[in-house]
Write an enzyme that holds these catalytic residues in place. Structure first.
Site, mmCIF file in Angstrom:
data_model
loop_
_atom_site.group_PDB
_atom_site.id
_atom_site.type_symbol
_atom_site.label_atom_id
_atom_site.label_comp_id
_atom_site.label_asym_id
_atom_site.label_seq_id
_atom_site.Cartn_x
_atom_site.Cartn_y
_atom_site.Cartn_z
ATOM 1 N N LYS A 218 0.685 -1.557 -0.081
ATOM 2 C CA LYS A 218 0.085 0.088 0.338
ATOM 3 C C LYS A 218 0.663 0.846 0.249
ATOM 4 O O LYS A 218 2.014 1.371 0.569
ATOM 5 C CB LYS A 218 -1.015 0.134 1.136
ATOM 6 C CG LYS A 218 -1.908 0.428 1.143
ATOM 7 C CD LYS A 218 -3.244 0.320 0.675
ATOM 8 C CE LYS A 218 -4.726 1.028 0.301
ATOM 9 N NZ LYS A 218 -5.937 0.338 -0.177
ATOM 10 N N ASP B 36 -6.569 4.766 -4.595
ATOM 11 C CA ASP B 36 -7.790 3.840 -3.537
ATOM 12 C C ASP B 36 -7.912 5.705 -3.423
ATOM 13 O O ASP B 36 -8.535 5.748 -3.413
ATOM 14 C CB ASP B 36 -6.302 3.735 -2.177
ATOM 15 C CG ASP B 36 -7.291 3.355 -1.211
ATOM 16 O OD1 ASP B 36 -7.907 2.096 -1.095
ATOM 17 O OD2 ASP B 36 -8.386 3.979 0.375
#
Ligand code: GLU
Length: 448
Positions: A126, A166
């Site tokens: 991430k 995201d």
């Protein structure tokens, strides 16, 4: 002390000031108790839990950028490459002011298990930045993305690490990031990012995937209870890409979405969020105003400022689609008092550990985000396949593959629970099933 408690304690000692990361470590590790009991010796010998909570690497870098007035700003960029036992690191980039190392590590840790559940060969990672995209011009976003990629490009690649979007990172940002990557490397390797535009290697259904997948997973959960989506009412939070996709699929399947939310409050539309109202969500997002009140202004329904729907509106299903930790203990209590039977978590870790425990003890069926929202990254995996094949799949093929993947995630959870003789606890089952594959791959590859 048990192996799990030892690792939780050591992790807490080593990572002070990382509440989000510790929250997920505690939640996941605690639920792995049956797997540890069954194989403690081999897990200990291979330091599986110790390695599972220690990222392979954490990259932190400076991102300087110039605004339209010529003023320079400096943000912080991150990429946490958590675990690549089963495939290249894979996971989104989040641009949001509350991004920090703890948030990045929590998301990358969760991603490792989520990606494992999809059945596709993707490890967990991430990244993102504490950059706030709200109110920025297109040129500012472009300059920020180019600067961000100036550092990130040396750490990623189609077989190394494949970022995607995201919160705060959608198709526009991925386009700029890919343009910068291509310029810096001189190679047309479009499998390095997913969520791309259709004209340069994107996949059909990728924008819809998280919301569609969450709804398909819920179908499986409801079928397990002999129920279906038809005729059910839904409270959603957020009004971004995920809430949009979920509203589309829920209304197609005969359910009714009655709430959405934003940083300014929530709207209650008893008539249902459907048709042109769903299309309007895209306009609201594009405007960059970040206000859900625009919806009630346009369609004349109720707007409740400063609140979330949780515990305030009764519905058959709650589906948080906004942010981590939006359902707290007081919301959980109000939800039980209202008699809401199912929580389908779509945003990552939307429920605090205390609230989760309360809900489960009081008979609310909780479907955890790492299973429910896996459709987004699953279609990213299908985008990678299409890039490798240099082909574009039809929308029908992507959608039916996605549906099959979500069905299979539910089946893996049920199988893991039956392997350990457990009841229908989706939270524990998702952790156990996601863990098994990663742990097996780590053991097979030796201690590294
Ligand atoms: N950010 C999404 C997630 O949390 C998508 C990640 C991806 O497509 O790589 O799963």
């Amino acid at each position: 002390m048990s192996y799990i408690s030892e690792v939780i304690e050591a992790t807490a000692r080593k990572n002070p000031g990382e509440p989000e990361f510790m929250q997920t470590v505690k939640e996941v590790l605690t639920s792995l108790e049956p797997a540890v009991r069954a194989k403690e010796k081999v897990l200990r010998e291979n330091c599986i839990l110790e390695r599972m909570v220690e990222p392979d690497r954490q990259i932190i870098f400076r991102v300087p950028w110039q605004d339209d007035k010529g003023v320079w700003h400096v943000n912080r960029g991150f990429r946490v490459q958590f675990n690549n036992a089963i495939g290249p690191y894979k996971g989104g980039l989040r641009f949001q002011p509350n991004v920090n190392l703890s948030v990045m590590k929590f998301l990358a840790f969760e991603q490792t298990f989520k990606n494992s559940l999809t059945g596709l060969p993707m490890g967990g990672g991430k990244g993102g930045s504490d950059f706030d995209p709200a109110g920025k011009s297109d040129a500012e976003i472009m300059r920020f993305c180019y600067s961000f990629m100036t550092e990130l490009y040396r750490h990623i690649g189609p077989s190394v690490d494949v970022p995607a979007g995201d919160m705060g990172v959608g198709g526009r940002e991925i386009g700029y990031l890919y343009g910068a990557y291509k310029k810096l490397t001189g190679v047309y390797d479009n499998g390095v990012l997913t969520g791309k535009g259709l004209s340069f290697g994107g996949s059909l259904i990728r924008p819809e995937a998280t919301g569609f997948g969450a709804t398909y997973f819920l179908e499986e959960v409801l079928a397990h209870r002999g129920e279906s989506i038809e005729g059910k009412t839904f409270c959603l939070s957020g009004f971004g890409n995920v809430a949009w996709g979920a509203s589309l699929k829920i209304s197609e399947l005969g359910g009714k979405v009655i709430t959405l939310s934003g940083p300014d409050g929530y709207i209650l539309d008893e008539d249902g969020v459907k048709g042109e109202k769903i299309a309007y969500l895209l306009e609201m997002r594009e405007s960059g105003r970040n206000r859900v009140q625009d919806y009630s202004d346009k369609f004349g329904c109720t707007f409740v400022p400063g609140k979330k729907p949780w515990g305030n509106v009764k519905a058959d299903i709650y589906m948080p689609c906004a942010m981590q930790n939006e359902i707290r203990i007081e919301d959980a209590k109000a939800m039980v008092a209202l008699g809401v039977p199912v929580l389908n978590e779509v945003s990552n870790m939307p429920t605090t550990n205390e609230a989760l425990e309360y809900l489960q003890k009081n008979g609310v069926l909780v479907a955890p985000s790492k299973a429910v929202n896996a459709g987004g990254v699953a279609v990213s995996g299908l985008e990678m396949s299409q890039n490798s094949e240099r082909m574009l799949w039809s929308a029908e093929k992507v959608d039916s593959t996605l549906r099959g993947i979500m069905k299979n995630i539910h089946k893996q959870i049920v199988d893991a629970l039956s392997e350990y003789g457990m009841d229908y606890d989706l939270v524990a089952g998702a952790n156990l099933a996601g863990f098994k594959k990663v742990a097996d791959a780590m053991i097979a590859q030796g201690v590294n």
